[in-house]
Design an enzyme around this catalytic site. Structure first.
Site, short mmCIF file in Angstrom:
data_model
loop_
_atom_site.label_atom_id
_atom_site.label_comp_id
_atom_site.label_asym_id
_atom_site.label_seq_id
_atom_site.Cartn_x
_atom_site.Cartn_y
_atom_site.Cartn_z
N CYS A 7 -42.51 25.61 -13.73
CA CYS A 7 -42.19 26.07 -12.36
C CYS A 7 -40.85 26.82 -12.34
CB CYS A 7 -42.10 24.88 -11.40
SG CYS A 7 -43.69 24.31 -10.77
N CYS A 31 -50.80 26.93 -7.87
CA CYS A 31 -51.38 27.47 -9.10
C CYS A 31 -52.64 26.69 -9.45
CB CYS A 31 -50.39 27.33 -10.24
SG CYS A 31 -48.91 28.33 -10.05
N CYS A 48 -52.61 23.32 -11.45
CA CYS A 48 -51.86 22.21 -10.84
C CYS A 48 -52.32 21.90 -9.42
CB CYS A 48 -50.36 22.54 -10.83
SG CYS A 48 -49.70 22.90 -12.47
N CYS A 108 -42.19 22.23 -6.23
CA CYS A 108 -42.05 23.10 -7.41
C CYS A 108 -40.60 23.48 -7.71
CB CYS A 108 -42.87 24.37 -7.21
SG CYS A 108 -42.54 25.20 -5.66
S1 SF4 Z 1 -47.43 25.06 -10.28
FE1 SF4 Z 1 -48.11 24.56 -12.39
S2 SF4 Z 1 -48.80 26.51 -13.34
FE2 SF4 Z 1 -47.63 27.00 -11.46
S3 SF4 Z 1 -45.59 27.42 -12.17
FE3 SF4 Z 1 -45.63 25.24 -11.59
S4 SF4 Z 1 -46.23 24.06 -13.42
FE4 SF4 Z 1 -46.64 26.27 -13.82
#
Ligand code: SF4
Length: 236
Positions: A124, A206, A209, A232
């Protein structure tokens, strides 16, 4: 013409944010956004995850062509990118897409595949937090779609507050809205929403996730499910 951020010191901006948070607590979303546009002009933008275009729509009623910043992490559902494209095509806003320094393939090569499973905080930081920090550099104030009813971590969200991490004014014009308020606004104004909201998702991030929520779970329970992580890093 000087901009708001050139005219004001960081201390000025912080005091302004805290005062506005108190003064505008009972104001409508449009009144809060009008204050933001009047106060910051081009130094103000809306950020959108493209879960829906409610705040972008509200802001465009106050300021045609308002900047709407979207973070393309490289891991979005196709529906999210489609929503971004539709917003760009039909709304009177200026969509600005921010991207991480590395593509997913470049990140995989440096950190190994599926960093999101092994170290989601780092993923993130690389794909959301750092690009947003770069993207917000030219703005004194940014608006989000945070709502107090979304989760316990968001229950005390001020309508206008001070973003200590980025040293910017952070505006949450629909902080006091409920999900019903959002649904009513979407229906009344025909606002674009992410199709995944009709498919069991109540919060869209995303793809790796995000999962559908189960009955009785809060709206963000499908984000980083099974992990202690709930945010995040953009909002805390
Ligand atoms: S939500 Fe998941 S895929 Fe998206 S940036 Fe964060 S850890 Fe990475």
């Amino acid at each position: 013409m000087t901009t708001a951020q050139e005219d004001r010191t960081t201390d000025d901006l912080k005091a302004l944010a805290e005062q506005a948070g108190r003064d505008l607590e009972d104001a409508s979303a449009l009144e809060i956004l009008q204050w933001a546009v009047d106060t910051f002009g081009k130094g103000f933008c809306v950020t959108s995850s493209m879960e829906d275009a409610v705040v972008a729509h509200l802001a465009s009623r106050v300021q045609k062509g308002v900047d709407v910043v979207f973070l393309d992490t490289g891991y979005h559902f196709p529906e999210t990118i489609g929503t971004r494209d539709a917003v760009e095509a039909v709304m009177d806003v200026n969509v600005i897409t921010l991207t991480p320094r590395q593509t997913v393939a470049e990140q995989d090569a440096e950190y190994g595949p599926k960093l999101h499973d092994r170290d989601p905080d780092l993923c993130c930081r690389l794909r959301k937090v750092q690009p947003l920090e770069r993207g917000l550099k030219n703005y004194a104030a940014w608006a989000t779609g945070l709502r107090r009813d979304e989760s316990e971590t968001r229950a005390n969200t001020p309508v206008v507050g001070w973003d200590e991490k980025r040293q910017k004014v952070k505006i949450s014009p629909i902080a006091r809205w409920t999900q019903d308020d959002v649904d009513d606004y979407v229906a009344e104004h025909g606002v674009l929403t992410n199709p995944l909201l009709m498919d069991g998702y109540t919060s869209v991030g995303c793809a790796p996730c995000t999962r559908r929520v189960l009955e009785g779970e809060d709206a963000r329970a499908g984000r980083w499910a099974g992990r202690a992580k709930t945010e995040c890093g953009l909002h805390g």
